[in-house]
Motif scaffolding. Structure first.
Motif, PDB file in Angstrom:
ATOM      1  N   UNK A  46       0.844  -1.205   0.000  1.00  0.00           N
ATOM      2  CA  UNK A  46       0.000   0.000   0.000  1.00  0.00           C
ATOM      3  C   UNK A  46       0.878   1.253   0.000  1.00  0.00           C
ATOM      4  N   UNK A  47       1.951   1.220   0.791  1.00  0.00           N
ATOM      5  CA  UNK A  47       2.863   2.368   0.853  1.00  0.00           C
ATOM      6  C   UNK A  47       3.522   2.593  -0.509  1.00  0.00           C
ATOM      7  N   UNK A  48       4.026   1.512  -1.090  1.00  0.00           N
ATOM      8  CA  UNK A  48       4.733   1.642  -2.379  1.00  0.00           C
ATOM      9  C   UNK A  48       3.783   2.163  -3.456  1.00  0.00           C
ATOM     10  N   UNK A  49       2.554   1.663  -3.432  1.00  0.00           N
ATOM     11  CA  UNK A  49       1.572   2.102  -4.433  1.00  0.00           C
ATOM     12  C   UNK A  49       1.210   3.582  -4.251  1.00  0.00           C
ATOM     13  N   UNK A  50       1.434   4.107  -3.054  1.00  0.00           N
ATOM     14  CA  UNK A  50       1.161   5.530  -2.795  1.00  0.00           C
ATOM     15  C   UNK A  50       2.401   6.384  -3.079  1.00  0.00           C
ATOM     16  N   UNK A  51       3.466   5.754  -3.596  1.00  0.00           N
ATOM     17  CA  UNK A  51       4.680   6.497  -3.947  1.00  0.00           C
ATOM     18  C   UNK A  51       5.654   6.655  -2.795  1.00  0.00           C
ATOM     19  N   UNK A  52       5.460   5.898  -1.711  1.00  0.00           N
ATOM     20  CA  UNK A  52       6.347   6.014  -0.549  1.00  0.00           C
ATOM     21  C   UNK A  52       7.362   4.870  -0.617  1.00  0.00           C
ATOM     22  N   UNK A  53       8.605   5.198  -0.879  1.00  0.00           N
ATOM     23  CA  UNK A  53       9.585   4.135  -1.116  1.00  0.00           C
ATOM     24  C   UNK A  53      10.582   3.979   0.038  1.00  0.00           C
ATOM     25  N   UNK A  54      10.526   4.879   1.006  1.00  0.00           N
ATOM     26  CA  UNK A  54      11.441   4.749   2.156  1.00  0.00           C
ATOM     27  C   UNK A  54      10.664   4.119   3.307  1.00  0.00           C
ATOM     28  N   UNK A  55      10.888   2.840   3.493  1.00  0.00           N
ATOM     29  CA  UNK A  55      10.134   2.089   4.493  1.00  0.00           C
ATOM     30  C   UNK A  55      10.956   2.008   5.769  1.00  0.00           C
ATOM     31  N   UNK A  56      10.350   2.372   6.892  1.00  0.00           N
ATOM     32  CA  UNK A  56      11.052   2.329   8.185  1.00  0.00           C
ATOM     33  C   UNK A  56      10.256   1.496   9.181  1.00  0.00           C
ATOM     34  N   UNK A  57      10.843   0.396   9.626  1.00  0.00           N
ATOM     35  CA  UNK A  57      10.211  -0.409  10.665  1.00  0.00           C
ATOM     36  C   UNK A  57      10.703   0.066  12.024  1.00  0.00           C
ATOM     37  N   UNK A  58       9.786   0.311  12.935  1.00  0.00           N
ATOM     38  CA  UNK A  58      10.179   0.522  14.338  1.00  0.00           C
ATOM     39  C   UNK A  58       9.903  -0.813  15.018  1.00  0.00           C
ATOM     40  N   UNK A  59      10.976  -1.513  15.283  1.00  0.00           N
ATOM     41  CA  UNK A  59      10.861  -2.936  15.584  1.00  0.00           C
ATOM     42  C   UNK A  59      11.318  -3.244  17.007  1.00  0.00           C
ATOM     43  N   UNK A  60      11.048  -4.466  17.431  1.00  0.00           N
ATOM     44  CA  UNK A  60      11.453  -4.898  18.770  1.00  0.00           C
ATOM     45  C   UNK A  60      12.260  -6.180  18.684  1.00  0.00           C
ATOM     46  N   UNK A  61      12.768  -6.591  19.836  1.00  0.00           N
ATOM     47  CA  UNK A  61      13.519  -7.842  19.911  1.00  0.00           C
ATOM     48  C   UNK A  61      12.653  -9.001  19.396  1.00  0.00           C
ATOM     49  N   UNK A  62      13.264 -10.000  18.876  1.00  0.00           N
ATOM     50  CA  UNK A  62      12.603 -11.252  18.473  1.00  0.00           C
ATOM     51  C   UNK A  62      11.701 -11.101  17.251  1.00  0.00           C
ATOM     52  N   UNK A  63      11.784  -9.962  16.549  1.00  0.00           N
ATOM     53  CA  UNK A  63      10.877  -9.819  15.414  1.00  0.00           C
ATOM     54  C   UNK A  63      11.636  -9.593  14.107  1.00  0.00           C
ATOM     55  N   UNK A  64      12.830 -10.199  14.019  1.00  0.00           N
ATOM     56  CA  UNK A  64      13.660 -10.015  12.823  1.00  0.00           C
ATOM     57  C   UNK A  64      13.025 -10.629  11.587  1.00  0.00           C
ATOM     58  N   UNK A  65      12.038 -11.518  11.769  1.00  0.00           N
ATOM     59  CA  UNK A  65      11.391 -12.127  10.597  1.00  0.00           C
ATOM     60  C   UNK A  65      10.830 -11.047   9.674  1.00  0.00           C
ATOM     61  N   UNK A  66      10.428  -9.911  10.256  1.00  0.00           N
ATOM     62  CA  UNK A  66       9.861  -8.827   9.433  1.00  0.00           C
ATOM     63  C   UNK A  66      10.942  -8.279   8.502  1.00  0.00           C
ATOM     64  N   UNK A  67      12.105  -8.004   9.067  1.00  0.00           N
ATOM     65  CA  UNK A  67      13.206  -7.495   8.229  1.00  0.00           C
ATOM     66  C   UNK A  67      13.640  -8.555   7.216  1.00  0.00           C
ATOM     67  N   UNK A  68      13.713  -9.792   7.654  1.00  0.00           N
ATOM     68  CA  UNK A  68      14.160 -10.861   6.756  1.00  0.00           C
ATOM     69  C   UNK A  68      13.221 -11.046   5.568  1.00  0.00           C
TER      70      UNK A  68
END
Ligand code: G1P
Length: 278
Positions: A46-68
């Motif tokens: 949805x972000x990319x389709x809106x022209x937003x290409x800089x994606x920033x995750x505010x993440x926590x411990x044990x949730x590296x699967x999102x980055x991966x």
């Protein structure tokens, strides 16, 4: 206010997802699939389709699967190369080609406002979007909810929250706004309150997980005391902008599923299977 384009999209994803245990004991809730795609990928699409290409995750411990999920997996790619399965990664590969991904740790669970505040080093002094991936939004045949908001930002140049009407007895699950309708579906916000008691809610217009924020929000978050639930609430920081007439609430076109609840998740799965699945 600034004339800069909106380029960044922040995803606060450090939450523990306790509403969805035991599924979320070892798997981030954002990685739960709706049909065959994790929730987070719907949000980034949805972000990319809106022209937003800089994606920033505010993440926590044990949730590296999102980055991966948005990184190469060479072993997997090699094992399916040349087979019919190769195409199954096209969607996520496209996002990886078109977007940059950064990740910042939220060291403590101190609320949504605090999580958004953590994104400042990645976003910098520019307007940005926030997507809460639990809220899966669709608008078949039309622009996505975030695209509608980015377009509205061009005209209003102030912070924007997406809203929808909810039954009065549900208002205590949301940030709720009061305001005057300036054009159909667009309200100038005069008041907003986080998870009010239904008897005290200023309306039944509930904020859902899509925001466009102007960069002065970072200093305002820094000045915001813990509120509802002892957490630093984005609603409270936004109220300071609203007091200066600088917040718009937008009743979006489309449909939103609350995938943070089992019922909403099942509904979204059924909808996506019937309408979006290949
Ligand atoms: C957060 C916000 C709330 C908003 C909601 C939308 O609450 O604090 O104002 O209405 O997201 O999903 P949460 O659902 O994280 O408790």
């Amino acid at each position: 206010m600034s004339q800069q384009p909106v380029q960044s999209c922040v995803f606060p994803v450090a939450g523990l997802g306790t509403r969805f245990l035991p599924a979320t004991k070892a798997v981030p809730k954002e990685m739960l699939p709706v049909v065959d795609k994790p929730l987070i990928q719907y949000g980034v699409e949805e972000a990319e389709a809106a022209g937003l290409s800089r994606i920033c995750f505010v993440n926590g411990r044990h949730k590296q699967a999102i980055e991966n999920h948005f990184d190469r997996n060479v072993e997997l790619e090699q094992s399916i190369a040349g087979s019919a399965k190769e195409g199954l990664l096209d969607g996520v590969n496209r996002l990886m080609d078109r977007c940059t991904f950064s990740s910042i740790r939220q060291l403590e669970a101190r609320g949504l406002g605090h999580a958004i505040g953590c994104s400042e080093p990645a976003v910098g002094p520019a307007p940005f979007a926030v997507v809460l991936p639990d809220d899966l939004c669709v608008n078949p045949g039309g622009p996505s909810v975030l695209k509608q908001m980015v377009d509205l930002y061009q005209r209003y140049q102030c912070s924007i929250v997406a809203i929808e009407e909810v039954p009065q007895d549900q208002v205590d699950k949301y940030g709720v706004i009061a305001g005057t309708e300036e054009e159909p579906g667009v309200y100038r916000v005069s008041h907003m309150v986080e998870k009010p008691d239904p008897s005290e809610a200023p309306s039944n217009l509930a904020i859902i997980g899509r925001y466009i924020l102007t960069p002065d929000i970072y200093a305002l978050i820094g000045q915001t005391e813990p509120g509802k639930g002892g957490e630093i609430q984005i609603t409270d920081a936004l109220m300071k902008q609203a007091a200066a007439g600088k917040v718009i609430a937008y009743r979006f076109q489309g449909q939103r599923f609350d995938c943070g609840s089992v019922a909403g998740y099942v509904e979204a799965t059924q909808y996506c299977y019937e309408n979006l699945y290949r």
